[in-house]
Design a protein around this motif. Structure first.
Motif, PDB file in Angstrom:
ATOM      1  N   VAL A   1      30.600 -33.393   3.363  1.00  0.00           N
ATOM      2  CA  VAL A   1      31.533 -32.937   2.330  1.00  0.00           C
ATOM      3  C   VAL A   1      32.762 -32.284   2.949  1.00  0.00           C
ATOM      4  N   GLY A   2      32.612 -31.704   4.135  1.00  0.00           N
ATOM      5  CA  GLY A   2      33.746 -31.047   4.771  1.00  0.00           C
ATOM      6  C   GLY A   2      34.851 -32.004   5.156  1.00  0.00           C
ATOM      7  N   VAL A   3      34.498 -33.233   5.520  1.00  0.00           N
ATOM      8  CA  VAL A   3      35.506 -34.215   5.902  1.00  0.00           C
ATOM      9  C   VAL A   3      36.495 -34.441   4.770  1.00  0.00           C
ATOM     10  N   GLU A   4      35.979 -34.507   3.562  1.00  0.00           N
ATOM     11  CA  GLU A   4      36.839 -34.791   2.418  1.00  0.00           C
ATOM     12  C   GLU A   4      37.485 -33.539   1.835  1.00  0.00           C
ATOM     13  N   MET A   5      36.780 -32.422   1.849  1.00  0.00           N
ATOM     14  CA  MET A   5      37.251 -31.244   1.127  1.00  0.00           C
ATOM     15  C   MET A   5      38.037 -30.260   1.985  1.00  0.00           C
ATOM     16  N   ASN A   6      37.917 -30.329   3.300  1.00  0.00           N
ATOM     17  CA  ASN A   6      38.608 -29.363   4.158  1.00  0.00           C
ATOM     18  C   ASN A   6      40.007 -29.823   4.564  1.00  0.00           C
ATOM     19  N   GLN A   7      40.641 -30.592   3.725  1.00  0.00           N
ATOM     20  CA  GLN A   7      41.996 -31.033   4.031  1.00  0.00           C
ATOM     21  C   GLN A   7      42.951 -29.837   3.982  1.00  0.00           C
TER      22      GLN A   7
ATOM     23  N   SER B   1      45.544 -25.713   0.660  1.00  0.00           N
ATOM     24  CA  SER B   1      44.138 -26.074   0.487  1.00  0.00           C
ATOM     25  C   SER B   1      43.905 -26.646  -0.905  1.00  0.00           C
ATOM     26  N   ARG B   2      42.792 -27.365  -1.039  1.00  0.00           N
ATOM     27  CA  ARG B   2      42.395 -27.834  -2.365  1.00  0.00           C
ATOM     28  C   ARG B   2      42.101 -26.632  -3.267  1.00  0.00           C
ATOM     29  N   LEU B   3      42.490 -26.742  -4.512  1.00  0.00           N
ATOM     30  CA  LEU B   3      42.204 -25.679  -5.471  1.00  0.00           C
ATOM     31  C   LEU B   3      40.693 -25.578  -5.677  1.00  0.00           C
ATOM     32  N   PRO B   4      40.071 -24.409  -5.448  1.00  0.00           N
ATOM     33  CA  PRO B   4      38.622 -24.291  -5.639  1.00  0.00           C
ATOM     34  C   PRO B   4      38.238 -24.464  -7.105  1.00  0.00           C
TER      35      PRO B   4
ATOM     36  N   ASP C   1      49.035 -32.246  -7.534  1.00  0.00           N
ATOM     37  CA  ASP C   1      47.875 -32.887  -6.909  1.00  0.00           C
ATOM     38  C   ASP C   1      46.721 -31.921  -6.694  1.00  0.00           C
ATOM     39  N   ARG C   2      46.791 -30.725  -7.319  1.00  0.00           N
ATOM     40  CA  ARG C   2      45.733 -29.723  -7.308  1.00  0.00           C
ATOM     41  C   ARG C   2      45.499 -29.119  -5.936  1.00  0.00           C
ATOM     42  N   PHE C   3      46.557 -29.049  -5.156  1.00  0.00           N
ATOM     43  CA  PHE C   3      46.544 -28.268  -3.929  1.00  0.00           C
ATOM     44  C   PHE C   3      47.324 -26.986  -4.185  1.00  0.00           C
ATOM     45  N   VAL C   4      46.871 -25.905  -3.579  1.00  0.00           N
ATOM     46  CA  VAL C   4      47.558 -24.624  -3.741  1.00  0.00           C
ATOM     47  C   VAL C   4      48.880 -24.689  -2.993  1.00  0.00           C
ATOM     48  N   GLY C   5      49.978 -24.416  -3.706  1.00  0.00           N
ATOM     49  CA  GLY C   5      51.285 -24.432  -3.084  1.00  0.00           C
ATOM     50  C   GLY C   5      51.724 -23.074  -2.584  1.00  0.00           C
TER      51      GLY C   5
END
Length: 243
Positions: free
Chosen positions: A135-141, A175-178, A213-217
């Motif tokens: 899961v880290g490969v996809e979510m730790n972008q 980071s991806r929005l939690p 895109d639901r990444f924290v800016g």
């Protein structure tokens, strides 16, 4: 195989998907990554066309997505290598058909050789856990570009020790929005939403600025003086245009 860059500057030519990252099927992230490339580029082009952002924002596309593609290619190729020991334990690697048949039949034989081969197979299968639970490969972008405002932040914390299997849940810019799963008052279907109390990493009077895109800016850990001016500064920097 990974392209060194997906675009150059803010020119009107962009590459994405299988045109820029080719890899074995292991980990099964190819389609996800292609869609993420398109999502990342689409909202930026839309903002430029609507005059909500300057064309310079398009320079952030390659800066953000090329490292993700590189990580995917590395992981997929390692997934292929991880399976070699499985194929060897199954007796599939010998060039001789008769030898392959003999090795494979050992798996069902009540002999010391059969027990040893089964043990090797079990160890080999355990070695593929990073394919099935990565899961880290996809979510730790992590995005680092002009479309992310991190000037207010301290140094970014390191990833977990096993960044392949473990997901770093954080609201650090880029980071991806939690999210978290929440139930309704009456038990039933779960809904995915933001766990603002625990995962946003800001106080009750702070805020997060989230990109399409639901990444924290950007984030503000607490109330600041002149918040309107600060927000204008942040948006101008992220969207490459004055407000």
């Amino acid at each position: 195989m990974i392209a060194e860059y997906y675009s150059e500057g803010n020119i009107r030519s962009f590459c994405l998907g299988d045109a820029v990252h080719r890899h074995p099927l292991f980990n099964g992230l190819g389609s996800n990554t292609c869609i993420q490339d398109a999502y990342n580029l689409a909202w930026k082009i839309a903002y430029v066309m609507k005059n909500c952002a300057g064309p310079e924002i398009l320079e952030s596309y390659s800066a953000e997505r090329q490292p993700v593609g590189g990580g995917l290619v590395t992981r997929a190729n390692q997934g292929l290598r991880d399976h070699i020991s499985v194929w060897e334990a199954l007796g599939l690697m010998d060039p001789s058909l008769e030898a392959r048949r003999s090795d494979f039949q050992q798996l069902s034989a009540a002999t010391p050789e059969g027990s040893a081969r089964i043990a090797r197979l079990q160890d080999a299968v355990r070695g593929t856990s990073q394919k099935f639970h990565a899961v880290g490969v996809e979510m730790n972008q992590r995005y680092e570009s002009r479309a992310v405002y991190a000037a207010d932040e301290k140094a970014r914390p390191p990833l977990p020790n096993n960044s392949i299997l473990e997901h770093e849940i954080t609201a650090y810019p880029g980071s991806r929005l939690p999210h978290a799963w929440l139930n309704t008052k009456i038990p039933g279907k779960q809904f995915s939403t933001i766990d603002l109390a625990r995962r946003r990493e800001v106080s009750e009077d702070g805020c997060l600025l989230v990109r399409p895109d639901r990444f924290v800016g950007w984030r503000s850990h607490s109330t600041i003086s002149q918040p309107k001016e600060k927000l204008v500064l942040v948006l101008s920097a992220m969207l490459s245009r004055p407000f």
